[in-house]
Design an enzyme around this catalytic site. Sequence first.
Site, PDB file in Angstrom:
ATOM      1  N   ASP A  10       0.774  -1.258  -0.006  1.00  0.00           N
ATOM      2  CA  ASP A  10       0.086   0.035   0.113  1.00  0.00           C
ATOM      3  C   ASP A  10       0.892   1.248  -0.144  1.00  0.00           C
ATOM      4  OD1 ASP A  10      -2.386   1.682   0.721  1.00  0.00           O
ATOM      5  OD2 ASP A  10      -1.527   1.790   2.832  1.00  0.00           O
ATOM      6  N   ASP A  12      -0.149   5.156   0.769  1.00  0.00           N
ATOM      7  CA  ASP A  12      -0.342   6.224   1.758  1.00  0.00           C
ATOM      8  C   ASP A  12      -0.443   5.501   3.215  1.00  0.00           C
ATOM      9  OD1 ASP A  12      -2.662   7.574  -0.547  1.00  0.00           O
ATOM     10  OD2 ASP A  12      -0.989   8.545   0.486  1.00  0.00           O
ATOM     11  N   GLY A  53     -10.698   7.029  -0.760  1.00  0.00           N
ATOM     12  CA  GLY A  53     -10.723   7.779  -2.032  1.00  0.00           C
ATOM     13  C   GLY A  53     -11.099   9.002  -1.720  1.00  0.00           C
ATOM     14  N   GLY A  54     -10.030  10.182  -2.215  1.00  0.00           N
ATOM     15  CA  GLY A  54      -9.975  11.635  -2.021  1.00  0.00           C
ATOM     16  C   GLY A  54     -11.557  12.034  -2.395  1.00  0.00           C
ATOM     17  N   LYS A  83      -6.870  19.500  -5.634  1.00  0.00           N
ATOM     18  CA  LYS A  83      -6.143  18.768  -4.615  1.00  0.00           C
ATOM     19  C   LYS A  83      -4.951  17.979  -5.111  1.00  0.00           C
ATOM     20  CE  LYS A  83      -5.615  14.976  -2.101  1.00  0.00           C
ATOM     21  NZ  LYS A  83      -5.041  13.727  -2.614  1.00  0.00           N
TER      22      LYS A  83
HETATM   23  C1  XBP Z   1      -5.333   6.176   0.788  1.00  0.00           C
HETATM   24  C2  XBP Z   1      -6.476   6.811   0.354  1.00  0.00           C
HETATM   25  C3  XBP Z   1      -6.471   7.967  -0.665  1.00  0.00           C
HETATM   26  C4  XBP Z   1      -5.565   9.299  -0.038  1.00  0.00           C
HETATM   27  C5  XBP Z   1      -5.881  10.419  -0.813  1.00  0.00           C
HETATM   28  O1  XBP Z   1      -5.085   5.036  -0.252  1.00  0.00           O
HETATM   29  O2  XBP Z   1      -7.640   6.486   0.540  1.00  0.00           O
HETATM   30  O3  XBP Z   1      -7.881   8.299  -0.865  1.00  0.00           O
HETATM   31  O4  XBP Z   1      -6.044   9.581   1.318  1.00  0.00           O
HETATM   32  O5  XBP Z   1      -5.530  10.179  -2.289  1.00  0.00           O
HETATM   33  P1  XBP Z   1      -4.249   3.932   0.253  1.00  0.00           P
HETATM   34  P2  XBP Z   1      -6.581  10.540  -3.342  1.00  0.00           P
HETATM   35  O6  XBP Z   1      -4.116   3.816   1.729  1.00  0.00           O
HETATM   36  O7  XBP Z   1      -4.921   2.880  -0.398  1.00  0.00           O
HETATM   37  O8  XBP Z   1      -2.931   4.037  -0.588  1.00  0.00           O
HETATM   38  O9  XBP Z   1      -6.889  11.740  -3.189  1.00  0.00           O
HETATM   39  O10 XBP Z   1      -5.946  10.422  -4.838  1.00  0.00           O
HETATM   40  O11 XBP Z   1      -7.794   9.400  -3.409  1.00  0.00           O
END
Ligand code: XBP
Length: 253
Positions: A10, A12, A53-54, A83
Amino acid sequence: MDLPAAVVFDVDGTLVSSEREGHRVAFNAAFAELGLDDRWGEDHYGELLAVAGGRRRLEHYLRERGRGPDEAAELAARLHEIKTERFRRMATAGEIPARPGAGRLLDEVAAAGVTVAVATTGSRAWVEPLLEYLFGLERFAAVLTGDDVERRKPDPEVYEQVLDVLGVSAGETVAVEDAAKGVAAAEAVGIPCLVVVNDYTRHEFTGDGGSDAALVVDRFGRPGRASVIRGPADALENGAVTLATLARLVTRP
Ligand code: XBP
């Protein structure tokens, strides 16, 4: 040592420390750019992370604040576009750090000839530049993002896709995640999961939360010494998550 055929990371909160001082700051900059007074504080953002998902996170927030479904969807899309560009610029400016020890583990796994891939909910527009900046994109055999799936974690779609792309089975693969929704996605397709908690997700693994994870630790270690939060006490090597740690999680018959 029964090496995994592949290790899927993963992004983030796992490979990188990106939420509190990264995505959250970019979301707030998007609010400001559109002249909105909304700002997401650190604790509030931690609660909003429950929505993967943002764009969906924005839409959920705007609906909660009383906007109608169409207005919320349209505004969320505009805000998320701003963003995403802001976060992409932060990523390529070196403002989003790798978690300590992540690069060391990636090097060790690759040196053993084990396939390395990424399965994230994040948007490809920033995922690829960030991986390139911090680690070099060429080291990843596959990078699956939120743009490649219809359903986001905890739905297993992104892990189903990465197994298919790599041509490996779940039992010979190990997933590395930071949050319960990621564990649920990986475990739903039978991939054993190592969790490296962070300050937004540690609470999910106290008590019996996130109990499907094969091993929960507090950091990768080296630098620093990691500790086992849940799982075999001897899973670490000299206070670090190593390839041997990951190999112990392989469940192939
Ligand atoms: C983390 C998420 C992402 C980020 C924001 O994804 O939920 O939505 O918070 O990125 P993971 P976006 O833990 O699966 O890496 O705004 O591009 O969604």
